[in-house]
Design an enzyme around this catalytic site. Structure first.
Site, PDB file in Angstrom:
ATOM      1  N   MET A  39     -10.883  29.544  11.045  1.00  0.00           N
ATOM      2  CA  MET A  39      -9.936  28.544  11.524  1.00  0.00           C
ATOM      3  C   MET A  39      -9.319  28.964  12.855  1.00  0.00           C
ATOM      4  O   MET A  39      -8.928  30.110  13.046  1.00  0.00           O
ATOM      5  CB  MET A  39      -8.825  28.373  10.474  1.00  0.00           C
ATOM      6  CG  MET A  39      -7.683  27.450  10.863  1.00  0.00           C
ATOM      7  SD  MET A  39      -6.447  27.347   9.539  1.00  0.00           S
ATOM      8  CE  MET A  39      -5.745  29.007   9.582  1.00  0.00           C
ATOM      9  N   SER A 110     -13.189  34.545   7.688  1.00  0.00           N
ATOM     10  CA  SER A 110     -12.158  33.692   7.111  1.00  0.00           C
ATOM     11  C   SER A 110     -12.815  32.502   6.409  1.00  0.00           C
ATOM     12  O   SER A 110     -13.738  32.697   5.626  1.00  0.00           O
ATOM     13  CB  SER A 110     -11.166  33.254   8.195  1.00  0.00           C
ATOM     14  OG  SER A 110     -10.000  32.706   7.618  1.00  0.00           O
ATOM     15  N   GLN A 111     -12.391  31.261   6.707  1.00  0.00           N
ATOM     16  CA  GLN A 111     -12.940  30.125   5.972  1.00  0.00           C
ATOM     17  C   GLN A 111     -14.449  29.954   6.196  1.00  0.00           C
ATOM     18  O   GLN A 111     -15.144  29.364   5.364  1.00  0.00           O
ATOM     19  CB  GLN A 111     -12.202  28.840   6.331  1.00  0.00           C
ATOM     20  CG  GLN A 111     -12.374  28.371   7.755  1.00  0.00           C
ATOM     21  CD  GLN A 111     -11.480  27.174   8.083  1.00  0.00           C
ATOM     22  OE1 GLN A 111     -10.439  26.955   7.461  1.00  0.00           O
ATOM     23  NE2 GLN A 111     -11.879  26.387   9.073  1.00  0.00           N
ATOM     24  N   ASP A 229      -3.240  41.459   4.488  1.00  0.00           N
ATOM     25  CA  ASP A 229      -3.462  40.098   4.987  1.00  0.00           C
ATOM     26  C   ASP A 229      -2.210  39.239   4.777  1.00  0.00           C
ATOM     27  O   ASP A 229      -1.737  39.076   3.656  1.00  0.00           O
ATOM     28  CB  ASP A 229      -4.649  39.460   4.258  1.00  0.00           C
ATOM     29  CG  ASP A 229      -5.255  38.316   5.044  1.00  0.00           C
ATOM     30  OD1 ASP A 229      -4.489  37.471   5.535  1.00  0.00           O
ATOM     31  OD2 ASP A 229      -6.489  38.269   5.165  1.00  0.00           O
ATOM     32  N   HIS A 285      -5.109  39.920   8.716  1.00  0.00           N
ATOM     33  CA  HIS A 285      -6.256  39.025   8.669  1.00  0.00           C
ATOM     34  C   HIS A 285      -7.164  39.176   9.893  1.00  0.00           C
ATOM     35  O   HIS A 285      -6.740  38.977  11.034  1.00  0.00           O
ATOM     36  CB  HIS A 285      -5.767  37.578   8.552  1.00  0.00           C
ATOM     37  CG  HIS A 285      -6.839  36.592   8.199  1.00  0.00           C
ATOM     38  ND1 HIS A 285      -7.472  36.581   6.968  1.00  0.00           N
ATOM     39  CD2 HIS A 285      -7.410  35.584   8.913  1.00  0.00           C
ATOM     40  CE1 HIS A 285      -8.346  35.616   6.950  1.00  0.00           C
ATOM     41  NE2 HIS A 285      -8.347  35.001   8.106  1.00  0.00           N
TER      42      HIS A 285
END
Length: 290
Positions: A39, A110-111, A229, A285
Site C-alpha cells: 500500500m 505488505s498487502q 510492526d 513495517h
C-alpha cells in the site's frame, strides 16, 4: 546478524528453485521472480529489490507487478480498486508473460503478500514455486494505526470509510483495506460480508477445495514478521495468526486455528512437508537494517 541470516536463508530457497530444467544442449536459466508492492507504493518502488535480485542471481528475469497503465494508477489501486479484480488481472499478466511459463518465485510486500498468495490459490498456471511475504496481512487487519510515506490524504479517506462501515457493500466493492478488514467482534458479519480475505481464507460456508490443492503445490512458503510492526494490527497476522473470535486481545495460534486444523487452504500440508517457514526481523513495517 538476524538480517544476514534471513537474507542467506531466503537466497538459499530462491537458489534451490532458481534454475529451470535446461533444454538439451542449452544453458539452464534462473527461475524468474515476481514482485508485488504494498500500500502506498508502486512498481517503481520495487526497482531497488529488482537490483538486489539481479546482483545476486545472474541473468534472472524480474517482473514488477503494475496495476493499470501507469505508476499513478498503480499507486491509487493500492487503496481504491476491487482486490478480486486485481488478482484476476495479475493472473492474466502471469499467463501472458512468456518468461514465466515454466514457473516463477514470488515476493510480496505488505498487502502484496496476501495478494500473491491469492494468485497461487486461484491461478496455478503458470506455477508459483516459492512464495515469500514480508509484513503481509494473511488474516487481515483489525486496525489502521499508521499509513506509509506521504499518502496522508488517501489514508484519511481510508480511515473515514472504515469508520463508516467496512462491510457496507459499496465500501467492500472498492476500498482495498476494507476487503481485508477482519472484525473478530462481529465474526459472523465478517464471514458473510468480506469479499476478499474471508473468501481467500476459505471461511465462507461453501469451501473452495482447489485452494488447498493449489497452495500446497508451493515448494516453499515463507512468512516474515516485523516484531515492532506499528502498521499491521495485529502483527501476528503476518504469521497467519489472529484474535480468537469474540474479542480483540487473545491471539489464536495458527496450528490451533480452523484454517490449519481443517487444512482449508493447504497450510497444514505445507507444514507437515517442511515447506512452511516462519521468520521474524526486528523493526517496524517493511523496515530493514543491515
Amino acid at each position: 546478524p538476524i538480517m544476514r541470516v534471513l537474507v542467506k536463508f531466503l537466497f538459499s530457497l530462491l537458489l534451490n528453485t532458481v534454475y529451470s530444467s535446461p533444454v538439451e544442449n542449452s544453458k539452464a536459466t534462473p527461475t524468474p521472480v515476481v514482485l508485488w508492492h504494498g500500500m502506498g507504493d508502486s512498481a517503481a518502488g520495487m526497482t531497488g529489490i529488482e537490483g538486489i535480485l539481479k546482483d545476486n542471481i545472474d541473468g534472472v528475469y524480474v517482473h514488477r507487478i503494475m496495476i493499470g497503465a501507469n505508476i499513478i494508477v498503480d499507486t491509487e489501486s493500492g487503496f481504491f480498486r476491487d482486490t478480486n479484480r486485481q488478482i484476476s488481472e495479475v493472473c492474466e499478466m502471469m499467463a501472458n508473460d512468456p518468461e514465466l511459463q515454466d514457473g516463477y518465485n514470488a515476493i510480496g510486500f505488505s498487502q502484496g503478500g496476501q495478494f500473491l498468495r491469492a494468485v497461487a490459490q486461484r491461478c496455478p498456471s503458470p506455477p508459483m514455486k516459492t512464495l515469500v511475504t514480508f509484513g503481509a496481512q494473511h488474516q487481515g487487519v483489525f486496525g489502521f494505526p499508521n499509513c506509509p510515506g506521504e499518502m496522508v490524504y488517501f489514508c484519511d479517506i481510508v480511515r473515514d470509510l472504515l469508520n463508516y462501515g467496512a462491510y457496507v457493500e459499496f465500501v467492500q466493492d472498492f476500498l482495498v483495506q476494507a476487503q481485508y478488514w477482519h472484525d473478530p467482534l462481529h465474526f459472523d458479519t465478517y464471514v458473510e460480508k468480506s469479499k476478499f480475505i474471508a473468501e481467500i481464507n476459505n471461511e465462507k460456508s461453501e469451501k473452495n477445495a482447489s485452494y488447498a490443492i493449489n497452495l500446497s503445490k508451493l515448494e516453499n512458503f515463507v512468512m516474515v514478521k516485523h516484531t515492532e510492526d506499528s502498521m499491521v494490527e495485529p502483527r501476528e497476522s503476518e504469521h497467519f495468526e489472529f484474535y480468537v473470535p469474540g474479542q480483540a486481545d487473545v491471539i489464536l495460534p495458527l496450528r490451533e486455528s480452523p484454517i490449519y486444523v481443517e487444512d482449508r487452504i493447504g497450510l497444514k500440508a505445507l507444514d507437515e512437508a517442511g515447506k512452511l517457514h516462519f521468520m521474524e526481523v526486528p523493526g517496524d513495517h517493511l523496515q530493514f537494517t543491515r
